[in-house]
Design a protein around this motif. Structure first.
Motif, PDB file in Angstrom:
ATOM      1  N   GLY A 270      58.165  24.702  39.584  1.00 14.11           N
ATOM      2  CA  GLY A 270      57.984  25.839  38.605  1.00 14.11           C
ATOM      3  C   GLY A 270      58.632  26.973  39.024  1.00 14.11           C
ATOM      4  N   PHE A 271      58.171  27.534  40.204  1.00 14.94           N
ATOM      5  CA  PHE A 271      58.894  28.705  40.954  1.00 14.94           C
ATOM      6  C   PHE A 271      58.249  28.725  42.281  1.00 14.94           C
ATOM      7  N   VAL A 272      59.064  29.556  43.102  1.00 18.97           N
ATOM      8  CA  VAL A 272      58.919  29.640  44.260  1.00 18.97           C
ATOM      9  C   VAL A 272      58.747  31.104  44.633  1.00 18.97           C
ATOM     10  N   ILE A 273      57.326  31.434  45.488  1.00 20.12           N
ATOM     11  CA  ILE A 273      57.138  32.826  45.967  1.00 20.12           C
ATOM     12  C   ILE A 273      57.842  32.923  47.389  1.00 20.12           C
ATOM     13  N   PRO A 274      58.875  33.519  48.001  1.00 22.20           N
ATOM     14  CA  PRO A 274      59.417  33.616  48.999  1.00 22.20           C
ATOM     15  C   PRO A 274      59.032  34.136  50.145  1.00 22.20           C
ATOM     16  N   GLY A 275      57.848  35.143  50.002  1.00 20.19           N
ATOM     17  CA  GLY A 275      57.420  36.135  51.166  1.00 20.19           C
ATOM     18  C   GLY A 275      56.045  36.506  50.799  1.00 20.19           C
ATOM     19  N   GLY A 276      55.089  35.598  50.029  1.00 20.74           N
ATOM     20  CA  GLY A 276      53.719  36.086  50.012  1.00 20.74           C
ATOM     21  C   GLY A 276      53.766  36.657  48.783  1.00 20.74           C
ATOM     22  N   ILE A 277      52.458  36.956  48.135  1.00 14.21           N
ATOM     23  CA  ILE A 277      52.032  37.302  46.811  1.00 14.21           C
ATOM     24  C   ILE A 277      52.248  38.508  46.581  1.00 14.21           C
ATOM     25  N   SER A 278      53.033  39.457  47.439  1.00 15.56           N
ATOM     26  CA  SER A 278      53.485  40.753  47.485  1.00 15.56           C
ATOM     27  C   SER A 278      54.931  40.780  46.907  1.00 15.56           C
ATOM     28  N   THR A 279      55.558  39.580  46.932  1.00  8.35           N
ATOM     29  CA  THR A 279      57.069  39.189  46.556  1.00  8.35           C
ATOM     30  C   THR A 279      57.485  38.846  45.259  1.00  8.35           C
ATOM     31  N   GLU A 280      58.236  38.687  44.211  1.00  4.52           N
ATOM     32  CA  GLU A 280      58.754  38.572  43.133  1.00  4.52           C
ATOM     33  C   GLU A 280      59.041  36.984  43.224  1.00  4.52           C
ATOM     34  N   ALA A 281      58.674  36.240  42.182  1.00  2.00           N
ATOM     35  CA  ALA A 281      58.923  34.816  41.968  1.00  2.00           C
ATOM     36  C   ALA A 281      60.575  34.213  41.870  1.00  2.00           C
ATOM     37  N   LEU A 282      60.876  33.217  42.345  1.00  2.55           N
ATOM     38  CA  LEU A 282      62.191  32.884  41.869  1.00  2.55           C
ATOM     39  C   LEU A 282      62.059  31.536  41.351  1.00  2.55           C
ATOM     40  N   THR A 283      62.726  31.553  40.039  1.00  6.25           N
ATOM     41  CA  THR A 283      62.949  30.421  39.286  1.00  6.25           C
ATOM     42  C   THR A 283      63.528  29.209  39.812  1.00  6.25           C
ATOM     43  N   GLU A 284      63.469  28.021  39.503  1.00 12.17           N
ATOM     44  CA  GLU A 284      64.248  26.945  39.781  1.00 12.17           C
ATOM     45  C   GLU A 284      65.588  27.001  40.003  1.00 12.17           C
ATOM     46  N   GLU A 285      66.246  27.929  38.917  1.00 10.34           N
ATOM     47  CA  GLU A 285      67.503  27.965  38.869  1.00 10.34           C
ATOM     48  C   GLU A 285      68.087  29.137  39.852  1.00 10.34           C
ATOM     49  N   SER A 386      51.791  45.169  44.814  1.00 13.46           N
ATOM     50  CA  SER A 386      50.703  44.458  44.285  1.00 13.46           C
ATOM     51  C   SER A 386      51.052  44.106  43.149  1.00 13.46           C
ATOM     52  N   LEU A 387      52.061  44.371  42.272  1.00 12.67           N
ATOM     53  CA  LEU A 387      52.109  43.814  40.913  1.00 12.67           C
ATOM     54  C   LEU A 387      53.717  43.215  40.650  1.00 12.67           C
ATOM     55  N   ASN A 388      54.121  42.900  41.835  1.00 20.00           N
ATOM     56  CA  ASN A 388      55.725  42.482  41.814  1.00 20.00           C
ATOM     57  C   ASN A 388      55.510  40.945  41.390  1.00 20.00           C
ATOM     58  N   LEU A 389      54.691  40.228  41.880  1.00 21.77           N
ATOM     59  CA  LEU A 389      54.646  38.689  41.525  1.00 21.77           C
ATOM     60  C   LEU A 389      54.254  38.641  40.019  1.00 21.77           C
ATOM     61  N   ILE A 390      53.111  39.327  39.472  1.00 19.43           N
ATOM     62  CA  ILE A 390      52.651  39.311  38.163  1.00 19.43           C
ATOM     63  C   ILE A 390      53.577  39.557  37.277  1.00 19.43           C
ATOM     64  N   LEU A 391      54.109  40.723  37.611  1.00 20.07           N
ATOM     65  CA  LEU A 391      55.218  41.212  36.420  1.00 20.07           C
ATOM     66  C   LEU A 391      56.258  40.109  36.512  1.00 20.07           C
ATOM     67  N   SER A 392      56.986  39.587  37.682  1.00 15.21           N
ATOM     68  CA  SER A 392      57.954  38.872  37.688  1.00 15.21           C
ATOM     69  C   SER A 392      57.765  37.774  36.951  1.00 15.21           C
ATOM     70  N   ILE A 393      56.642  37.080  37.111  1.00 21.82           N
ATOM     71  CA  ILE A 393      56.249  35.740  36.599  1.00 21.82           C
ATOM     72  C   ILE A 393      56.134  35.879  34.807  1.00 21.82           C
ATOM     73  N   PHE A 394      55.647  37.036  34.585  1.00 24.08           N
ATOM     74  CA  PHE A 394      55.673  37.369  32.989  1.00 24.08           C
ATOM     75  C   PHE A 394      57.004  37.481  32.433  1.00 24.08           C
ATOM     76  N   GLU A 395      57.973  38.235  33.086  1.00 26.93           N
ATOM     77  CA  GLU A 395      59.260  38.507  32.815  1.00 26.93           C
ATOM     78  C   GLU A 395      60.197  37.374  32.949  1.00 26.93           C
ATOM     79  N   LYS A 396      59.891  36.317  33.539  1.00 27.06           N
ATOM     80  CA  LYS A 396      60.752  35.282  34.110  1.00 27.06           C
ATOM     81  C   LYS A 396      60.374  33.866  33.102  1.00 27.06           C
ATOM     82  N   PHE A 397      59.190  34.009  32.695  1.00 28.21           N
ATOM     83  CA  PHE A 397      58.521  32.804  31.977  1.00 28.21           C
ATOM     84  C   PHE A 397      57.926  33.002  30.596  1.00 28.21           C
ATOM     85  N   TYR A 398      57.763  34.169  30.180  1.00 28.21           N
ATOM     86  CA  TYR A 398      56.955  34.553  29.150  1.00 28.21           C
ATOM     87  C   TYR A 398      57.731  35.455  28.399  1.00 28.21           C
TER      88      TYR A 398
END
Length: 404
Positions: A270-285, A386-398
């Motif tokens: 689905g996605f990979v968090i590369p450096g802990g939950i303070s970092t932005e998610a990467l999609t499969e692509e 603190s909001l990097n991962l949350i916002l990245s998931i919303f922006e990339k998937f929703y």
């Protein structure tokens, strides 16, 4: 098990461990030690990635009778457990790095601040410190030199924010774990107002290993901006979770997941968090990116602490976002108004989104605005990320699915 650089001394007891890095350092002048660390290109492995040699040189250059070394072992970033691995399996290498740092900077006193939940690591490191005093590797006239260095273990109280160096310093001093205003930086006014080096466990272990070589192979590994190796903690939906040592630039994030961690559990990533939950998610692509500081930054994410979390496509992404938001709401120290209130209000919005099953475009816009305010005004890295991962998931998937 792969043993590229840091892991080559796995399983050695005190009698088998030679402390070659410390022996080499004591034959050199402090500035020469610092130069070797600078030449290696070693950057902080706790998340910030600041050049280690520059930090050491700054403290060395300050004239003060009292200086401190702090090993930051408060590994609170979810998904990160490589420092625990080092303390439990290579405690002498970690302690050797602390002592070398003390010699290089002119510091006589050191602290290792270990996360309170790491019961086994605390027990192992405490016993290792006692052995080093018995063997004259800590205390006065270390290895028959004129160098004096004392080291004390401090157990953390479980505050995530103490991963920030100024919050950690407050905690050691007996105050509540909360961030300080910078400047002054700890290298100028740190513990008890004295010049202080704060380095991560992995950073100090790498420094010890670098000093054990004459030709410094570390500088030949990795890329120009990402030298050496990195310990990656992989967890989540993978077949072989664990701690892997990766040479920068040799593998992509996808290679690490597929070749080292045995691939994803489930239908697909689905996605990979590369450096802990303070970092932005990467999609499969986005996973074909080389694992380096510079390449992940180009992708809008970060190496962070090296805590790689793999999430399968079958997971409820909103449930993960809610969990992350709950965590940051609870863990903010509350010192900064934007961070305290921002994370609390984001959590209310995220809770509504989770119940509904999707975000609106207006909600994503509000979260983006709050994220900008919090990251701009926060004192420490907690609020900044603190909001990097949350916002990245919303922006990339929703963003393509949302209701206006």
């Amino acid at each position: 098990m792969e043993r590229i650089f840091l892991k080559k001394d796995l399983g050695k007891n005190l009698e088998e461990y030679d402390f070659l890095g410390l022996k080499n350092a004591l034959k050199m002048q402090p500035q020469q030690v610092i130069n070797k660390i600078k030449e290696s290109g070693l950057r902080g492995r706790g998340g910030a990635g600041f050049p280690t040699g520059i930090k050491w040189e700054t403290v060395f250059s300050i004239e003060n009778d009292t200086k401190f070394i702090i090993c930051n072992a408060d590994e609170g970033e979810p998904g990160t457990f490589k420092d625990r691995f080092l303390m439990e399996n290579l405690p002498f290498k970690v302690l050797e790095g602390i002592i070398i740092s003390g010699y290089a900077t002119g510091s006589k006193y050191g602290y290792i601040y270990i996360r309170g939940e790491y019961v086994e690591a605390i027990k192992i490191v405490k016993k290792a410190i006692e052995k080093l005093y018995e063997k004259n590797i800590l205390g006065e006239n270390i290895l028959n030199s004129d160098f004096l260095f004392d080291l004390k273990l401090v157990r953390g109280a479980g505050a995530y924010v103490c991963g920030d160096e100024t919050s950690l310093i407050n905690s050691i001093e007996g105050d509540r774990g909360k961030s300080r205003i910078k400047p002054p930086l700890p290298v100028f006014e740190g513990l008890y107002g004295k010049p202080t080096v704060v380095n991560n466990v992995e950073t100090l272990a790498a420094a010890a290993e670098i000093m054990s070589y004459d030709n410094n192979p570390y500088s030949q590994m990795g890329t120009e901006k990402s030298r050496g190796t990195k310990l990656v903690s992989i967890s989540g939906d993978v077949n072989k979770p664990g701690v892997y040592e990766v040479e920068f630039g040799k593998l992509t994030v996808k290679d690490i997941v597929q070749e080292l961690a045995g691939g994803v559990k489930g239908e697909k990533i689905g996605f990979v968090i590369p450096g802990g939950i303070s970092t932005e998610a990467l999609t499969e692509e986005e996973l074909d990116v080389p694992y380096t500081y510079e390449n992940l930054q180009k992708m809008g994410s970060n190496i962070g602490s090296g805590g790689m979390i793999v999430v399968s496509s079958q997971r409820n992404h909103l449930e993960i976002v809610k969990n992350v938001s709950d965590f940051f709401r609870d863990e903010t120290c509350g010192t900064c108004f934007p961070c305290r209130e921002g994370n609390k209000n984001i959590n209310k919005i995220v809770s509504d989104i989770y119940k509904r099953g999707y975000p609106t475009s207006h909600e994503i816009e509000i979260i983006s605005d709050i994220q900008y305010a919090v990251s701009s005004a926060a004192r420490c890295g907690f609020g900044e990320s603190s909001l990097n991962l949350i916002l990245s998931i919303f922006e990339k998937f929703y963003t393509k699915k949302v209701e206006v």
